[in-house]
Every structure is written in structure tokens, then in C-alpha cells.
Design a protein around this motif. Structure first.
Motif, short mmCIF file in Angstrom:
data_model
loop_
_atom_site.label_atom_id
_atom_site.label_comp_id
_atom_site.label_asym_id
_atom_site.label_seq_id
_atom_site.Cartn_x
_atom_site.Cartn_y
_atom_site.Cartn_z
N LEU A 16 1.00 -1.16 -0.08
CA LEU A 16 0.01 0.14 0.14
C LEU A 16 0.64 1.31 -0.16
O LEU A 16 0.48 2.29 -0.59
N ALA A 17 1.98 1.20 0.72
CA ALA A 17 2.89 2.33 0.70
C ALA A 17 3.42 2.67 -0.62
O ALA A 17 3.71 3.69 -1.06
N VAL A 18 3.66 1.29 -1.24
CA VAL A 18 4.33 1.63 -2.55
C VAL A 18 3.30 2.35 -3.54
O VAL A 18 3.44 3.09 -4.70
N ARG A 19 2.10 1.76 -3.42
CA ARG A 19 1.11 2.21 -4.32
C ARG A 19 0.92 3.95 -4.06
O ARG A 19 0.78 4.51 -5.14
N ALA A 20 0.87 4.07 -2.54
CA ALA A 20 0.68 5.63 -2.39
C ALA A 20 1.72 6.39 -2.97
O ALA A 20 1.55 7.37 -3.47
N GLU A 21 2.97 5.82 -3.05
CA GLU A 21 4.00 6.43 -3.46
C GLU A 21 4.15 6.80 -4.95
O GLU A 21 4.24 7.98 -5.66
N LEU A 22 3.37 5.75 -5.89
CA LEU A 22 3.28 5.92 -7.11
C LEU A 22 2.26 6.81 -7.57
O LEU A 22 2.37 7.76 -8.42
N ARG A 23 0.97 6.76 -6.71
CA ARG A 23 0.21 7.88 -6.87
C ARG A 23 0.63 9.24 -6.73
O ARG A 23 0.14 10.09 -7.45
N ASP A 81 -3.99 8.88 -17.90
CA ASP A 81 -5.38 8.23 -17.71
C ASP A 81 -5.01 6.69 -17.43
O ASP A 81 -5.51 6.07 -16.74
N ALA A 82 -3.83 6.18 -18.53
CA ALA A 82 -3.74 4.74 -18.49
C ALA A 82 -3.21 4.40 -16.92
O ALA A 82 -3.36 3.21 -16.32
N ALA A 83 -2.23 5.08 -16.64
CA ALA A 83 -1.48 4.91 -15.32
C ALA A 83 -2.38 5.09 -14.02
O ALA A 83 -2.59 4.37 -13.17
N ARG A 84 -3.36 6.20 -14.29
CA ARG A 84 -4.32 6.27 -13.05
C ARG A 84 -5.38 5.37 -13.14
O ARG A 84 -5.74 4.77 -11.85
N ARG A 85 -5.47 4.53 -14.17
CA ARG A 85 -6.78 3.37 -14.20
C ARG A 85 -6.08 2.36 -13.31
O ARG A 85 -6.65 1.62 -12.81
N MET A 86 -4.88 1.93 -13.68
CA MET A 86 -4.13 0.91 -12.96
C MET A 86 -3.99 1.35 -11.44
O MET A 86 -3.96 0.37 -10.78
N LEU A 87 -3.51 2.52 -11.21
CA LEU A 87 -3.41 2.58 -9.61
C LEU A 87 -4.77 3.00 -8.62
O LEU A 87 -4.76 2.59 -7.67
N TRP A 88 -5.91 3.21 -9.57
CA TRP A 88 -7.20 3.40 -8.59
C TRP A 88 -8.00 2.16 -8.84
O TRP A 88 -9.03 2.46 -8.77
N SER A 89 -7.47 1.22 -9.52
CA SER A 89 -8.42 0.03 -10.03
C SER A 89 -7.96 -0.98 -8.78
O SER A 89 -6.99 -1.01 -8.27
N ALA A 90 -8.96 -1.88 -8.52
CA ALA A 90 -8.46 -3.10 -7.60
C ALA A 90 -8.69 -4.59 -8.20
O ALA A 90 -10.03 -4.54 -9.04
N PRO A 91 -8.10 -5.60 -8.00
CA PRO A 91 -6.84 -5.42 -7.61
C PRO A 91 -5.88 -4.66 -8.54
O PRO A 91 -5.78 -4.66 -9.96
N CYS A 92 -4.96 -4.09 -7.86
CA CYS A 92 -3.73 -3.13 -8.65
C CYS A 92 -2.47 -4.19 -8.60
O CYS A 92 -1.86 -4.45 -7.75
#
Length: 439
Positions: free
Chosen positions: A358-365, A391-402
Motif C-alpha cells: 500500500l505504501a508503494v501504491r501511495a508513493e506511485l500515486r 489516464d492509463a497509469a491512473r486507471r491501474m493505480l485506482w483500480s482493484a486489484p492493482c
């Protein structure tokens, strides 16, 4: 008076008077020393004590020496008195008077009954001498030797008696106070090592005092190279060893007493640390479920449950406090405090390991949004390629599972495109670059 006549030349009147004056002074000095020995506190104690061991043996010999010393002194005083009477016959002594005085003052004119050649008590096996003859000079030397030996023994015994029994009594009083304190905190023989130590120290001090009183010379250490009477000191190794042992026990008792005074505070602190560890582990378990639901293709470590053994030991510590078993509570609290801190650290490490994705995902966001803001500030917010890659990167980071690996690649592509847009454009040979052809 010797039949062979006086030894050496006959003394004249002046020599006789000087010799008598010197002998009178020696007589007074010897009498003063003998009376001081007679009144010495150590000698009086030796006379009344039930002696054993080396002290009993030496005192028997010393008593005989003192008796012989007085016999020598009486003979010395008698010879000196006789010489004084001869000298006082006439103001100007005759030749016969001077011959007699020379014999009395320089010859073997003093006879002592029952003396031995060594000045010690008569031998039980060897032949006994009924009488022995001395010159006054020899007799003074013999008395000096006997006096030194006798005084040495008396002073040594008195020094030990003056030093050790009082110190032992003070240590015994401290031991009594420590025993009472130990009993109040539950430190008793058979239940705690310090209780057993107190019993052993008590027995040792009792025996030590009895030995010091009955055989003080067994505790006397003569000074090397010293010939003076009483040259040495009491050796206190056994006493010092027990004093150190009592000090160690006293520190242990004080530690137990400290436990009694702050046990409730320490128990409360322990409960708080273990509670924080449990909450942290619960948070880690909850976070693990969230990670498994939101992050794909990621290895999430398992989270263990709360340690029941520590809770059981904590309950045991509370029981010890309730029943005032402070000597058992003390080591248990020390062990529990360390284990509780270790458990809290382990729980925090577990939470950190579980929430790492989750910390890695938050850092990427955060990185993606930071680059978007930079691009917009520089007037490239509507760039088609940047919009597409954002948009492509955002869809991957805000979708579940990521999928973090794929999402990280998408963020990197966006960063690269943004870097190209923001870099100064330099014309290149071969025509314009087709940015849409990037993969």
C-alpha cells in the motif's frame, strides 16, 4: 662472691657510682614496664578468657615467662640493693669494698632459683636447673628478651580483641536488620537464594566470633621484618568475605523492596505495552486483508496472533503481587518487560511488512499527480500523449486489484513522456519524431 676474685680490673669509686646510678635508672625503667604489663588490658583479658588453639598454648608459655620475669627482677633488685648497701658503708670505700662491688656489679653475682637457660618454662623431659647465675648485664638482657616476647603475645591478642569482635558485632546488627527486611518481602531460607545466604552468613559470623574470642592469635598476621612487640595487624579476610556477601544480599533485598514499591506501576506499564502490541497486530491483520483485496501479484507475509504465553506470565505476575511474593515477582517483571518490548517491536515490524505494498501504491500515486501538476503548470496539460498516458497509469493505480509492477511501468512511461515534452526541442536531421510510435 666469686672465690677467683672480681672479673677484670677493680672499679674505682667514680666507676662504682656511675654504674650504680645507671643500674638504678634501669631498675626503675624495668619496674615501670613490668607494672604496665601487669596492668595491660590484654593480659587481664587473657587471664580470664577460656582460651583455645594457638592462643592457649602461647599464653601458657607467656604466663611462665612473666612469672620468671618477676623472679629475675626480684633477683636483680636484691643484687642492686646489696651493692648499694656495700657502697653506703663508708664515704670513701676501701680496697676490699671496691673488690666486692666490682664482683657484684660485673661478676656473676646474681643467683636465680629454678631458671632455665632459655628463659622459657622448664622442660618436662630434659634435666632441670635448680639455680642459674648471671651478671647484672646478662640479667637485664634476659629480662628484656622475656619482656619483649610476653608483650608481643599480649599486644597481639589485645589488638585482635579490640578490632574484630566489635566489627563482627556491627556486621551482625546489620545482618539482623537485613534478615528482618528480607522476611518482610518474602525472602526466606529454602524459598530464595538470598534467604539461604543470610542463614549461611549468620552461622559463619557466630562461629567466627567464638573463634576470635577464644583464639585471637589465630587471626593475627605478623608484619614481615618487624621485631617490635606487637608488630603486625589482625587479618580480617574471613570477616571481609562475609561483609561482601551481606552487601550483595542487601542489594538484592533492596531490589526486591523496590519491586514491592513500584510493582503496580510496572504491571500497568506492561499491560499497556502488550495491549499496544495486540492492537498493532490486529491492525496488521486488517491491513493484510486490505492488501490482498487491493493489490495483485504481491507476496504479503502472514500475521501471527497475540502471544498467549506473555499474557499467562502477566497473570502470574499479578498473582505474585496479590500474594506479596515479591522475591518471585522481581525476576519475572524484569523478564516480562524485555519480552513485552520485543513483542511490540515485532508487531510494528509485521505491520510495516504487511502495508509495504500500500505504501508503494501511495508513493506511485503521489509521483503521478506531482508530474501532472508540473506539466499543467508549464502549459502542457492538454498534450494528447500525456493525457493518454496519465489516464492509463491512473486507471491501474485506482483500480482493484492493482498490479504494482504494471502500474509502476505506466508511471515511468508518463514520466518519460513528460520529460520529453518539457525538454527544449532541438531539430534533428531525418525529419520530425513520431511520438505516437512509442510503446
Amino acid at each position: 662472691m666469686s672465690v677467683a676474685g672480681p672479673p677484670g680490673p677493680v672499679m674505682d669509686r667514680d666507676e662504682v657510682d656511675r654504674a650504680l646510678a645507671r643500674l638504678d635508672a634501669e631498675h626503675e625503667a624495668i619496674e615501670t614496664s613490668l607494672l604496665a604489663l601487669q596492668d595491660h588490658a590484654g593480659r587481664r583479658l587473657l587471664e580470664g578468657a577460656a582460651l583455645t588453639g594457638v592462643t592457649a598454648e602461647r599464653w601458657t608459655a607467656t604466663e611462665a615467662r612473666i612469672t620468671l620475669l618477676w623472679a629475675y627482677f626480684d633477683a636483680y633488685a636484691g643484687a642492686l640493693r646489696t651493692a648499694r648497701e656495700v657502697r653506703e658503708r663508708r664515704r670513701w670505700p676501701s680496697k676490699d669494698d671496691l673488690v666486692e662491688l666490682t664482683e657484684l656489679l660485673r661478676g656473676e653475682a646474681v643467683t636465680v632459683a629454678g631458671a632455665s637457660s632459655s628463659g622459657a618454662s622448664p622442660s618436662l623431659t630434659g634435666p632441670a636447673k635448680l639455680t642459674e647465675r648471671f651478671t647484672l648485664e646478662e640479667l637485664v638482657k634476659r629480662m628484656n628478651d622475656l619482656y619483649a616476647d610476653s608483650l608481643d603475645m599480649v599486644v597481639a591478642a589485645d589488638a585482635v580483641w579490640s578490632a574484630l569482635p566489635a566489627r563482627i558485632d556491627l556486621l551482625a546488627a546489620e545482618l539482623h536488620r537485613t534478615r528482618q527486611l528480607a522476611h518482610s518481602v518474602g525472602v526466606r531460607p529454602g524459598e530464595h537464594p538470598s534467604g539461604d545466604d543470610l542463614e549461611r552468613i549468620t552461622r559463619t559470623l557466630t562461629a567466627l566470633r567464638e573463634q576470635v574470642v577464644s583464639d585471637p592469635l589465630a587471626f593475627w598476621k605478623r608484619a614481615e621484618g618487624s621485631s617490635a612487640p606487637g608488630g603486625g595487624r589482625p587479618h580480617t579476610e574471613r570477616y571481609d568475605r562475609e561483609a561482601r556477601a551481606l552487601e550483595e544480599v542487601r542489594r538484592e533485598i533492596e531490589a526486591v523492596l523496590t519491586v514491592r514499591q513500584d510493582a503496580e506501576v510496572r504491571l500497568g506499564r506492561l499491560r499497556d505495552v502488550l495491549s499496544r502490541a495486540d492492537r498493532t497486530l490486529a491492525e496488521a491483520r486488517s491491513a493484510r486483508g486490505e492488501v490482498l483485496a487491493k493489490i495483485a501479484a504481491s507476496e504479503v507475509p502472514a500475521v501471527s496472533g497475540p502471544p498467549t504465553a506473555l499474557q499467562e506470565q502477566l497473570a502470574m505476575a499479578s498473582e505474585y503481587r496479590r500474594h506479596a511474593q515479591w522475591h518471585r515477582l522481581s525476576p519475572l517483571l524484569e523478564s516480562l518487560e524485555q519480552k513485552a518490548e520485543d513483542e511490540l517491536l515485532r508487531a510494528r515490524e509485521s505491520l510495516t511488512a504487511v502495508t509495504a505494498p500500500l505504501a508503494v501504491r501511495a508513493e506511485l500515486r503521489g509521483r503521478l499527480d506531482a508530474y501532472k501538476a508540473k506539466v499543467a503548470r508549464l502549459g502542457h496539460a492538454e498534450d494528447p500523449l500525456l493525457v493518454e498516458r496519465y489516464d492509463a497509469a491512473r486507471r491501474m493505480l485506482w483500480s482493484a486489484p492493482c498490479d504494482l509492477r504494471v502500474a509502476e511501468q505506466a508511471v515511468l512511461r508518463y514520466q518519460q513522456a513528460a520529460a520529453e515534452v518539457l525538454a527544449p526541442r532541438v531539430p534533428q536531421q531525418g525529419g520530425p519524431t513520431d511520438r505516437t510510435g512509442e510503446s
